[in-house]
Design a protein around this motif. Structure first.
Motif, PDB file in Angstrom:
ATOM      1  N   LEU A   1     -27.244   0.751 -39.504  1.00  0.00           N
ATOM      2  CA  LEU A   1     -26.527  -0.161 -40.395  1.00  0.00           C
ATOM      3  C   LEU A   1     -25.641   0.670 -41.315  1.00  0.00           C
ATOM      4  N   PRO A   2     -24.386   0.955 -40.917  1.00  0.00           N
ATOM      5  CA  PRO A   2     -23.523   1.825 -41.716  1.00  0.00           C
ATOM      6  C   PRO A   2     -23.120   1.185 -43.039  1.00  0.00           C
ATOM      7  N   THR A   3     -22.979   2.029 -44.067  1.00  0.00           N
ATOM      8  CA  THR A   3     -22.540   1.559 -45.379  1.00  0.00           C
ATOM      9  C   THR A   3     -21.083   1.131 -45.324  1.00  0.00           C
ATOM     10  N   TRP A   4     -20.246   1.932 -44.653  1.00  0.00           N
ATOM     11  CA  TRP A   4     -18.839   1.621 -44.497  1.00  0.00           C
ATOM     12  C   TRP A   4     -18.575   1.192 -43.065  1.00  0.00           C
TER      13      TRP A   4
ATOM     14  N   ASP B   1     -23.697   8.730 -39.777  1.00  0.00           N
ATOM     15  CA  ASP B   1     -25.057   8.610 -39.250  1.00  0.00           C
ATOM     16  C   ASP B   1     -25.014   8.554 -37.725  1.00  0.00           C
ATOM     17  N   TYR B   2     -26.024   9.145 -37.106  1.00  0.00           N
ATOM     18  CA  TYR B   2     -26.027   9.249 -35.648  1.00  0.00           C
ATOM     19  C   TYR B   2     -27.462   9.312 -35.148  1.00  0.00           C
ATOM     20  N   TYR B   3     -27.727   8.612 -34.065  1.00  0.00           N
ATOM     21  CA  TYR B   3     -28.986   8.779 -33.354  1.00  0.00           C
ATOM     22  C   TYR B   3     -28.692   8.727 -31.860  1.00  0.00           C
TER      23      TYR B   3
ATOM     24  N   VAL C   1     -31.794  12.318 -34.568  1.00  0.00           N
ATOM     25  CA  VAL C   1     -31.276  11.568 -35.700  1.00  0.00           C
ATOM     26  C   VAL C   1     -30.528  12.568 -36.566  1.00  0.00           C
ATOM     27  N   ALA C   2     -29.306  12.218 -36.971  1.00  0.00           N
ATOM     28  CA  ALA C   2     -28.486  13.148 -37.762  1.00  0.00           C
ATOM     29  C   ALA C   2     -27.665  12.384 -38.784  1.00  0.00           C
ATOM     30  N   ASP C   3     -27.195  13.116 -39.778  1.00  0.00           N
ATOM     31  CA  ASP C   3     -26.397  12.520 -40.849  1.00  0.00           C
ATOM     32  C   ASP C   3     -25.383  13.558 -41.328  1.00  0.00           C
ATOM     33  N   VAL C   4     -24.104  13.222 -41.221  1.00  0.00           N
ATOM     34  CA  VAL C   4     -23.041  14.088 -41.744  1.00  0.00           C
ATOM     35  C   VAL C   4     -22.865  13.784 -43.226  1.00  0.00           C
TER      36      VAL C   4
ATOM     37  N   ALA D   1     -16.403  12.005 -41.964  1.00  0.00           N
ATOM     38  CA  ALA D   1     -17.780  12.130 -41.483  1.00  0.00           C
ATOM     39  C   ALA D   1     -17.897  11.644 -40.043  1.00  0.00           C
ATOM     40  N   ALA D   2     -17.195  10.562 -39.716  1.00  0.00           N
ATOM     41  CA  ALA D   2     -17.257  10.017 -38.354  1.00  0.00           C
ATOM     42  C   ALA D   2     -16.678  10.997 -37.337  1.00  0.00           C
TER      43      ALA D   2
END
Length: 200
Positions: free
Chosen positions: A51-54, A59-61, A75-78, A85-86
């Motif tokens: 559930l992305p904020t923007w 965020d990635y899985y 699971v990762a997060d830039v 970030a994308a």
């Protein structure tokens, strides 16, 4: 003056619409990089949600089939949000899938990913990640935690265990070392991987 003002407002509306169209397309492309459905593995229940904020973000899985009854879990997060970030996330995904299929040792995978992130980002961004390999026959999980929120193993008997073995976030330091850890999942246990959006 009124005609000029109306023309400028009309141009602003068109510009805004074009940006919204581009963001919608970018969101569709990014959604296509995430798994459409969890793998169907006998004896295992797997589920995920993003559930992305923007409209788009970092965020990635993923699930990475590795053969021999092994499944890669990521699971990762830039750091940061939005388009920068994308873009880093998309680059990270490609490198991660290549490295997990090339190397069995997750410490080596993390070291190569660290170098890839260093080469493809600006100095203000980094990636936190947990990369794991589940042996679906034995329940053995090998993993490396790269500065990410520690996954939790929730035991069927009510106990819990944090998975912290690893090293620093990816892209912070050149030449970082990463130590892989192991855990065992038995019937009734749950493995929970998440990003900081859950705890914040």
């Amino acid at each position: 003056a009124a005609s000029i003002e109306k023309a400028l407002l009309h141009r602003q509306v068109l510009d805004k619409q074009r940006i919204e169209d581009q963001l919608r397309l970018a969101r569709e492309v990014q959604s296509g990089l995430l798994p459409g459905a969890p793998p169907d593995l006998p004896g295992w229940d797997i589920a995920a949600v993003a559930l992305p904020t923007w409209a788009i973000g970092g965020d990635y899985y993923d699930y990475v089939p590795l053969g021999g009854g092994r499944l890669g879990l990521v699971v990762a997060d830039v750091s940061g949000k939005g388009i920068p970030a994308a873009l880093i996330m998309a680059t990270f995904r490609a490198a991660l899938r290549t490295e997990m299929r090339r190397h069995a040792d997750l410490g080596t995978v993390a070291a190569h990913l660290n170098r890839a992130v260093l080469e493809s980002r600006d100095a203000s961004r980094f990636v936190t990640a947990v990369c794991g390999v589940l042996d679906t026959a034995s329940g053995r999980l090998s993993y490396v935690n790269c500065g990410h929120n520690p996954p939790l193993v929730l035991r069927g008997d009510g106990g819990s265990e944090g998975l912290e073995s690893g090293g620093p976030a990816l892209g912070l330091f050149d030449g970082g070392t990463f130590e892989a850890g192991t855990a065992r999942l038995d019937a009734g246990d749950r493995l929970v991987l998440y990003t900081d959006g859950v705890v914040e």
